[in-house]
Design a protein around this motif. Structure first.
Motif, PDB file in Angstrom:
ATOM      1  N   TYR A   1      -9.269 -10.818   1.897  1.00  0.00           N
ATOM      2  CA  TYR A   1     -10.645 -10.586   2.341  1.00  0.00           C
ATOM      3  C   TYR A   1     -11.249 -11.768   3.074  1.00  0.00           C
ATOM      4  CZ  TYR A   1     -10.395  -6.514  -0.589  1.00  0.00           C
ATOM      5  OH  TYR A   1     -10.020  -5.319  -1.120  1.00  0.00           O
ATOM      6  N   ASP A   2     -12.194 -11.416   3.941  1.00  0.00           N
ATOM      7  CA  ASP A   2     -13.047 -12.380   4.621  1.00  0.00           C
ATOM      8  C   ASP A   2     -14.470 -11.830   4.545  1.00  0.00           C
ATOM      9  OD1 ASP A   2     -13.795 -14.619   6.074  1.00  0.00           O
ATOM     10  OD2 ASP A   2     -13.463 -13.624   8.006  1.00  0.00           O
ATOM     11  N   ASN A   3     -14.958 -11.629   3.317  1.00  0.00           N
ATOM     12  CA  ASN A   3     -16.292 -11.078   3.053  1.00  0.00           C
ATOM     13  C   ASN A   3     -16.472  -9.654   3.578  1.00  0.00           C
ATOM     14  OD1 ASN A   3     -17.236 -13.384   1.672  1.00  0.00           O
ATOM     15  ND2 ASN A   3     -17.566 -14.399   3.635  1.00  0.00           N
ATOM     16  N   ASP A   4     -15.401  -8.872   3.603  1.00  0.00           N
ATOM     17  CA  ASP A   4     -15.473  -7.468   4.049  1.00  0.00           C
ATOM     18  C   ASP A   4     -14.788  -6.583   3.015  1.00  0.00           C
ATOM     19  OD1 ASP A   4     -12.906  -8.387   4.556  1.00  0.00           O
ATOM     20  OD2 ASP A   4     -12.710  -7.333   6.458  1.00  0.00           O
ATOM     21  N   TYR A   5     -15.327  -6.563   1.823  1.00  0.00           N
ATOM     22  CA  TYR A   5     -14.713  -5.919   0.675  1.00  0.00           C
ATOM     23  C   TYR A   5     -14.729  -4.395   0.791  1.00  0.00           C
ATOM     24  CZ  TYR A   5     -15.324 -10.661  -0.801  1.00  0.00           C
ATOM     25  OH  TYR A   5     -15.285 -12.031  -0.833  1.00  0.00           O
ATOM     26  N   HIS A   6     -13.648  -3.798   0.343  1.00  0.00           N
ATOM     27  CA  HIS A   6     -13.508  -2.354   0.391  1.00  0.00           C
ATOM     28  C   HIS A   6     -14.507  -1.649  -0.526  1.00  0.00           C
ATOM     29  CE1 HIS A   6      -9.442  -3.440   1.830  1.00  0.00           C
ATOM     30  NE2 HIS A   6      -9.421  -2.230   2.366  1.00  0.00           N
ATOM     31  N   ARG A   7     -14.796  -0.422  -0.179  1.00  0.00           N
ATOM     32  CA  ARG A   7     -15.469   0.496  -1.086  1.00  0.00           C
ATOM     33  C   ARG A   7     -14.362   1.398  -1.648  1.00  0.00           C
ATOM     34  NH1 ARG A   7     -21.157   3.213  -0.156  1.00  0.00           N
ATOM     35  NH2 ARG A   7     -21.628   1.146  -0.936  1.00  0.00           N
ATOM     36  N   MET A   8     -14.379   1.568  -2.957  1.00  0.00           N
ATOM     37  CA  MET A   8     -13.424   2.431  -3.629  1.00  0.00           C
ATOM     38  C   MET A   8     -14.069   3.804  -3.808  1.00  0.00           C
ATOM     39  SD  MET A   8     -11.904   2.134  -7.500  1.00  0.00           S
ATOM     40  CE  MET A   8     -13.552   2.193  -8.201  1.00  0.00           C
ATOM     41  N   TYR A   9     -13.313   4.830  -3.472  1.00  0.00           N
ATOM     42  CA  TYR A   9     -13.748   6.206  -3.697  1.00  0.00           C
ATOM     43  C   TYR A   9     -12.755   6.865  -4.642  1.00  0.00           C
ATOM     44  CZ  TYR A   9     -16.559   5.616   0.531  1.00  0.00           C
ATOM     45  OH  TYR A   9     -17.451   5.171   1.469  1.00  0.00           O
ATOM     46  N   ILE A  10     -13.271   7.582  -5.618  1.00  0.00           N
ATOM     47  CA  ILE A  10     -12.429   8.385  -6.494  1.00  0.00           C
ATOM     48  C   ILE A  10     -12.785   9.843  -6.228  1.00  0.00           C
ATOM     49  CG2 ILE A  10     -11.817   8.978  -8.864  1.00  0.00           C
ATOM     50  CD1 ILE A  10     -12.606   6.101  -9.633  1.00  0.00           C
ATOM     51  N   GLY A  11     -11.773  10.609  -5.866  1.00  0.00           N
ATOM     52  CA  GLY A  11     -11.977  12.025  -5.593  1.00  0.00           C
ATOM     53  C   GLY A  11     -11.156  12.890  -6.521  1.00  0.00           C
ATOM     54  N   GLU A  12     -11.784  13.925  -7.049  1.00  0.00           N
ATOM     55  CA  GLU A  12     -11.043  14.904  -7.831  1.00  0.00           C
ATOM     56  C   GLU A  12     -10.188  15.726  -6.876  1.00  0.00           C
ATOM     57  OE1 GLU A  12     -11.724  18.968 -10.448  1.00  0.00           O
ATOM     58  OE2 GLU A  12     -13.470  17.737  -9.952  1.00  0.00           O
ATOM     59  N   ILE A  13      -8.914  15.850  -7.173  1.00  0.00           N
ATOM     60  CA  ILE A  13      -8.014  16.652  -6.347  1.00  0.00           C
ATOM     61  C   ILE A  13      -8.270  18.117  -6.679  1.00  0.00           C
ATOM     62  CG2 ILE A  13      -5.618  17.177  -5.741  1.00  0.00           C
ATOM     63  CD1 ILE A  13      -4.975  14.256  -6.693  1.00  0.00           C
ATOM     64  N   VAL A  14      -8.933  18.813  -5.762  1.00  0.00           N
ATOM     65  CA  VAL A  14      -9.291  20.209  -6.009  1.00  0.00           C
ATOM     66  C   VAL A  14      -8.264  21.184  -5.424  1.00  0.00           C
ATOM     67  CG1 VAL A  14     -11.758  19.749  -6.287  1.00  0.00           C
ATOM     68  CG2 VAL A  14     -10.850  20.275  -4.008  1.00  0.00           C
ATOM     69  N   LYS A  15      -7.443  20.703  -4.485  1.00  0.00           N
ATOM     70  CA  LYS A  15      -6.372  21.526  -3.922  1.00  0.00           C
ATOM     71  C   LYS A  15      -5.244  20.618  -3.463  1.00  0.00           C
ATOM     72  CE  LYS A  15      -8.893  25.421  -1.971  1.00  0.00           C
ATOM     73  NZ  LYS A  15      -9.292  26.115  -0.768  1.00  0.00           N
ATOM     74  N   VAL A  16      -4.035  21.110  -3.640  1.00  0.00           N
ATOM     75  CA  VAL A  16      -2.849  20.503  -3.059  1.00  0.00           C
ATOM     76  C   VAL A  16      -2.269  21.551  -2.113  1.00  0.00           C
ATOM     77  CG1 VAL A  16      -0.536  19.580  -3.503  1.00  0.00           C
ATOM     78  CG2 VAL A  16      -2.417  19.087  -5.108  1.00  0.00           C
ATOM     79  N   LEU A  17      -2.077  21.181  -0.859  1.00  0.00           N
ATOM     80  CA  LEU A  17      -1.586  22.111   0.150  1.00  0.00           C
ATOM     81  C   LEU A  17      -0.240  21.631   0.700  1.00  0.00           C
ATOM     82  CD1 LEU A  17      -4.911  22.588   2.160  1.00  0.00           C
ATOM     83  CD2 LEU A  17      -3.979  24.094   0.380  1.00  0.00           C
ATOM     84  N   ILE A  18       0.685  22.573   0.855  1.00  0.00           N
ATOM     85  CA  ILE A  18       1.971  22.293   1.464  1.00  0.00           C
ATOM     86  C   ILE A  18       2.277  23.416   2.456  1.00  0.00           C
ATOM     87  CG2 ILE A  18       2.907  20.949  -0.471  1.00  0.00           C
ATOM     88  CD1 ILE A  18       4.394  23.494  -1.362  1.00  0.00           C
ATOM     89  N   PRO A  19       3.120  23.139   3.465  1.00  0.00           N
ATOM     90  CA  PRO A  19       3.466  24.198   4.435  1.00  0.00           C
ATOM     91  C   PRO A  19       4.227  25.353   3.806  1.00  0.00           C
ATOM     92  CG  PRO A  19       4.223  22.031   5.201  1.00  0.00           C
ATOM     93  CD  PRO A  19       3.700  21.855   3.812  1.00  0.00           C
TER      94      PRO A  19
END
Length: 162
Positions: free
Chosen positions: A144-162
């Protein structure tokens, strides 16, 4: 694309992010942005299947994540490596990355995803927090150089495959 029960997913989650990379896409199917990410994880939190991603505030996708209830993670075969690299180095503010890569946007409800992916995780944003340098060791601070990430937590509501 067809739905897959998340518990039937047989992927190496470490390889998915670190080796294969993902495209984080947020916004609406009509107006969205995508970016390449190699930091993230999958797990269980609050008795839900979740994905965790990290995005720096200066990234264009950040504003879409902030305004959206959903985001998607799209994973690709190795043949798409050049396009993933492009999406990680070119800003959507300056170019139509999706069109330039030959990608097509599809919708999973409100969530835009990349049709060409071999695996898509549709996530409902459940939590976010800014990484705090006061809680990092010296090795983590080297990123880092004072540009810290934002963490997002998302509930996996769907998994899609071909």
């Amino acid at each position: 694309m067809q739905e897959l029960d998340p518990k039937r997913l047989e992927e190496n989650v470490f390889s998915l992010f670190d080796d294969q990379w993902t495209l984080i896409t947020a916004g609406t199917p009509e107006h969205c942005n995508t970016m390449t990410a190699s930091w993230g994880g999958l797990g269980v939190l609050w008795h839900k299947n979740v994905a965790t991603i990290y995005v720096r505030p200066q990234r264009y996708t950040y504003q879409f994540l902030e305004e959206s209830e959903y985001f998607t993670l799209s994973f690709f075969d190795e043949a798409w490596r050049q396009q993933l690299s492009y999406c990680g180095t070119v800003s959507g503010r300056e170019a139509d990355k999706i069109g330039s890569c030959g990608f097509h946007i599809k919708a999973a409800g409100e969530a835009p995803y990349i049709q060409e992916a071999r695996l898509v995780l549709v996530c409902k944003k459940r939590y976010w927090s800014d990484l705090d340098p006061a809680h990092m060791d010296s090795e983590a601070l080297e990123h880092y150089d004072n540009d810290y990430h934002r963490m997002y937590i998302g509930e996996i509501v769907k998994v899609l495959i071909p």
